[in-house]
Design a protein around this motif. Sequence first.
Motif, PDB file in Angstrom:
ATOM      1  N   VAL A  53       0.944 -11.672   7.408  1.00  0.00           N
ATOM      2  CA  VAL A  53       1.383 -10.283   7.608  1.00  0.00           C
ATOM      3  C   VAL A  53       1.414  -9.917   9.085  1.00  0.00           C
ATOM      4  O   VAL A  53       2.362  -9.289   9.572  1.00  0.00           O
ATOM      5  CB  VAL A  53       0.472  -9.312   6.831  1.00  0.00           C
ATOM      6  CG1 VAL A  53       0.788  -7.865   7.204  1.00  0.00           C
ATOM      7  CG2 VAL A  53       0.635  -9.517   5.326  1.00  0.00           C
ATOM      8  N   LEU A  54       0.372 -10.301   9.815  1.00  0.00           N
ATOM      9  CA  LEU A  54       0.246  -9.889  11.213  1.00  0.00           C
ATOM     10  C   LEU A  54       0.989 -10.807  12.175  1.00  0.00           C
ATOM     11  O   LEU A  54       1.308 -10.402  13.292  1.00  0.00           O
ATOM     12  CB  LEU A  54      -1.229  -9.830  11.613  1.00  0.00           C
ATOM     13  CG  LEU A  54      -2.096  -8.844  10.827  1.00  0.00           C
ATOM     14  CD1 LEU A  54      -3.550  -8.998  11.226  1.00  0.00           C
ATOM     15  CD2 LEU A  54      -1.629  -7.413  11.048  1.00  0.00           C
ATOM     16  N   ARG A  98      -5.967  -2.131  22.776  1.00  0.00           N
ATOM     17  CA  ARG A  98      -4.623  -2.014  22.221  1.00  0.00           C
ATOM     18  C   ARG A  98      -3.641  -1.485  23.272  1.00  0.00           C
ATOM     19  O   ARG A  98      -2.497  -1.925  23.362  1.00  0.00           O
ATOM     20  CB  ARG A  98      -4.613  -1.081  21.004  1.00  0.00           C
ATOM     21  CG  ARG A  98      -5.235  -1.630  19.731  1.00  0.00           C
ATOM     22  CD  ARG A  98      -4.702  -2.979  19.299  1.00  0.00           C
ATOM     23  NE  ARG A  98      -3.256  -3.071  19.226  1.00  0.00           N
ATOM     24  CZ  ARG A  98      -2.529  -2.824  18.135  1.00  0.00           C
ATOM     25  NH1 ARG A  98      -3.140  -2.445  17.012  1.00  0.00           N
ATOM     26  NH2 ARG A  98      -1.225  -2.965  18.139  1.00  0.00           N
ATOM     27  N   PHE A 150      -4.842  -1.969  13.082  1.00  0.00           N
ATOM     28  CA  PHE A 150      -4.066  -3.198  12.917  1.00  0.00           C
ATOM     29  C   PHE A 150      -3.250  -3.262  11.625  1.00  0.00           C
ATOM     30  O   PHE A 150      -2.314  -4.042  11.543  1.00  0.00           O
ATOM     31  CB  PHE A 150      -5.002  -4.420  12.961  1.00  0.00           C
ATOM     32  CG  PHE A 150      -5.663  -4.624  14.286  1.00  0.00           C
ATOM     33  CD1 PHE A 150      -4.979  -5.229  15.332  1.00  0.00           C
ATOM     34  CD2 PHE A 150      -6.956  -4.192  14.507  1.00  0.00           C
ATOM     35  CE1 PHE A 150      -5.579  -5.395  16.568  1.00  0.00           C
ATOM     36  CE2 PHE A 150      -7.571  -4.361  15.743  1.00  0.00           C
ATOM     37  CZ  PHE A 150      -6.873  -4.965  16.777  1.00  0.00           C
ATOM     38  N   ARG A 151      -3.609  -2.476  10.637  1.00  0.00           N
ATOM     39  CA  ARG A 151      -2.935  -2.576   9.345  1.00  0.00           C
ATOM     40  C   ARG A 151      -1.456  -2.224   9.469  1.00  0.00           C
ATOM     41  O   ARG A 151      -1.087  -1.261  10.140  1.00  0.00           O
ATOM     42  CB  ARG A 151      -3.606  -1.646   8.341  1.00  0.00           C
ATOM     43  CG  ARG A 151      -3.052  -1.785   6.927  1.00  0.00           C
ATOM     44  CD  ARG A 151      -3.760  -0.853   5.958  1.00  0.00           C
ATOM     45  NE  ARG A 151      -3.594   0.537   6.356  1.00  0.00           N
ATOM     46  CZ  ARG A 151      -4.600   1.384   6.554  1.00  0.00           C
ATOM     47  NH1 ARG A 151      -5.841   0.979   6.405  1.00  0.00           N
ATOM     48  NH2 ARG A 151      -4.372   2.634   6.919  1.00  0.00           N
ATOM     49  N   ARG A 152      -0.627  -3.000   8.817  1.00  0.00           N
ATOM     50  CA  ARG A 152       0.807  -2.741   8.808  1.00  0.00           C
ATOM     51  C   ARG A 152       1.222  -2.324   7.401  1.00  0.00           C
ATOM     52  O   ARG A 152       1.137  -3.112   6.462  1.00  0.00           O
ATOM     53  CB  ARG A 152       1.590  -3.986   9.240  1.00  0.00           C
ATOM     54  CG  ARG A 152       1.315  -4.379  10.685  1.00  0.00           C
ATOM     55  CD  ARG A 152       2.136  -5.582  11.110  1.00  0.00           C
ATOM     56  NE  ARG A 152       1.857  -5.947  12.496  1.00  0.00           N
ATOM     57  CZ  ARG A 152       2.398  -6.985  13.108  1.00  0.00           C
ATOM     58  NH1 ARG A 152       3.257  -7.763  12.465  1.00  0.00           N
ATOM     59  NH2 ARG A 152       2.101  -7.262  14.372  1.00  0.00           N
ATOM     60  N   GLY A 153       1.617  -1.084   7.259  1.00  0.00           N
ATOM     61  CA  GLY A 153       1.990  -0.584   5.946  1.00  0.00           C
ATOM     62  C   GLY A 153       0.761  -0.217   5.131  1.00  0.00           C
ATOM     63  O   GLY A 153      -0.363  -0.127   5.641  1.00  0.00           O
ATOM     64  N   ASP A 154       0.961  -0.028   3.835  1.00  0.00           N
ATOM     65  CA  ASP A 154      -0.122   0.418   2.957  1.00  0.00           C
ATOM     66  C   ASP A 154      -0.756  -0.718   2.166  1.00  0.00           C
ATOM     67  O   ASP A 154      -1.622  -0.490   1.327  1.00  0.00           O
ATOM     68  CB  ASP A 154       0.421   1.464   1.967  1.00  0.00           C
ATOM     69  CG  ASP A 154       0.916   2.715   2.687  1.00  0.00           C
ATOM     70  OD1 ASP A 154       0.326   3.060   3.731  1.00  0.00           O
ATOM     71  OD2 ASP A 154       1.888   3.321   2.208  1.00  0.00           O
ATOM     72  N   ASN A 204      -7.706  -4.653   8.090  1.00  0.00           N
ATOM     73  CA  ASN A 204      -7.388  -3.530   7.209  1.00  0.00           C
ATOM     74  C   ASN A 204      -7.677  -2.173   7.835  1.00  0.00           C
ATOM     75  O   ASN A 204      -7.525  -1.142   7.188  1.00  0.00           O
ATOM     76  CB  ASN A 204      -8.167  -3.663   5.891  1.00  0.00           C
ATOM     77  CG  ASN A 204      -7.562  -4.715   4.973  1.00  0.00           C
ATOM     78  OD1 ASN A 204      -6.413  -4.604   4.558  1.00  0.00           O
ATOM     79  ND2 ASN A 204      -8.333  -5.752   4.675  1.00  0.00           N
ATOM     80  N   GLY A 253      -0.293 -11.072  16.306  1.00  0.00           N
ATOM     81  CA  GLY A 253      -1.169 -10.047  15.747  1.00  0.00           C
ATOM     82  C   GLY A 253      -2.534 -10.584  15.384  1.00  0.00           C
ATOM     83  O   GLY A 253      -3.559  -9.927  15.623  1.00  0.00           O
ATOM     84  N   SER A 272       1.754   6.017  20.220  1.00  0.00           N
ATOM     85  CA  SER A 272       1.273   4.962  19.331  1.00  0.00           C
ATOM     86  C   SER A 272      -0.249   4.992  19.217  1.00  0.00           C
ATOM     87  O   SER A 272      -0.817   4.863  18.124  1.00  0.00           O
ATOM     88  CB  SER A 272       1.726   3.588  19.839  1.00  0.00           C
ATOM     89  OG  SER A 272       3.134   3.481  19.840  1.00  0.00           O
TER      90      SER A 272
END
Length: 348
Positions: A152-153, A194, A136-140, A132, A157, A332
Amino acid sequence: MSGFFSWITGLLGRPKAATPKAAEPRLFNPPDSDDEGWSNSQLALQLEEHLFSWLMDAELHKLNAAPKDADPRLEELERRLHRRDMKELPRQPGSLPQLLQALSSGTIERRQITNIILSDPALTDQLLQIANSPFFRRGDHHIESVDQAVFVLGIDGIRSVTAAAVIRPMMAARNSREALFAQRAWRWGLTCARATEMVAKCHGDDTSAHFVVGLMPALAYLTIRRELARIGRNSSTGPDPDPALLRLALARQQWPVCQLLANAWGLPPKYHAWLLIAERPAPRQSHSALTDGLLLGTREVLRHSRQRNLPEEELFQLINLPPEKTEHISQSLATLLEEGRASTARVK
């Protein structure tokens, strides 16, 4: 022992003008070089000095003060490393062998990964925190379970998130004296990991394994600092090494400690090979993903922290990627770091 930018030693020859030999080991040892290569070596050395200045929160003149080359703390550190008797070397995480084997499998299923992670409650908590995080978080959407994280990952990921979750507790500050160094070392290490992962992806290489190896220099730095502090507690100097002494210890021992970690953890041979290529590149050898990742991650962390670093055009000279890919990775990383700052501000 040369610093982590020592890959340039394999690209360069001796400068036309004789260079006085340094009175002490340097973070970067100038190799035989042509004029262009000599210029690049100086850029890499400057970036490395700025990194150490930021990590230790010390001005450059304090870093460059000449400690005694025969300092008994340095000698004791070298002795412990040679005998593989470092008291502060992190032990192999209990779940690491099983995770490495599972995550390296091309046929691993989502449920298998989930079950391995859930078998370790501490790892589960760390993984959800890191999944979270802005890195690493993708989106909200907030990830609430391991199964959701894997979904999700994706497999790739979750490999990197799991590696970060395994290593994060080892880099948590133990006391106020090391708090700032530990905090900055983790931020630097995660950014470099990363970046190394992104560079490996550009080359079509193993991204998750490169993420792990990209984190290792940061863990080595904190391990060396802790070992010096332990040695100092048994002497009249006290537990906190001065910046010049710590700089010299890091310059000499960062790669040997990385190799010792890889050996103690039973990491596959390719990890040792990547570390060795970064430390002792063959003549005219292409840059490694690890080296480029460290350069990119270091530059972006320093820039984000408003520290002296390198202009973009000078960075392009050092990276073995087309400028557009280098710029994309830099942007990024900048986004990840900025989102991390915003997230911290919201928590406060």
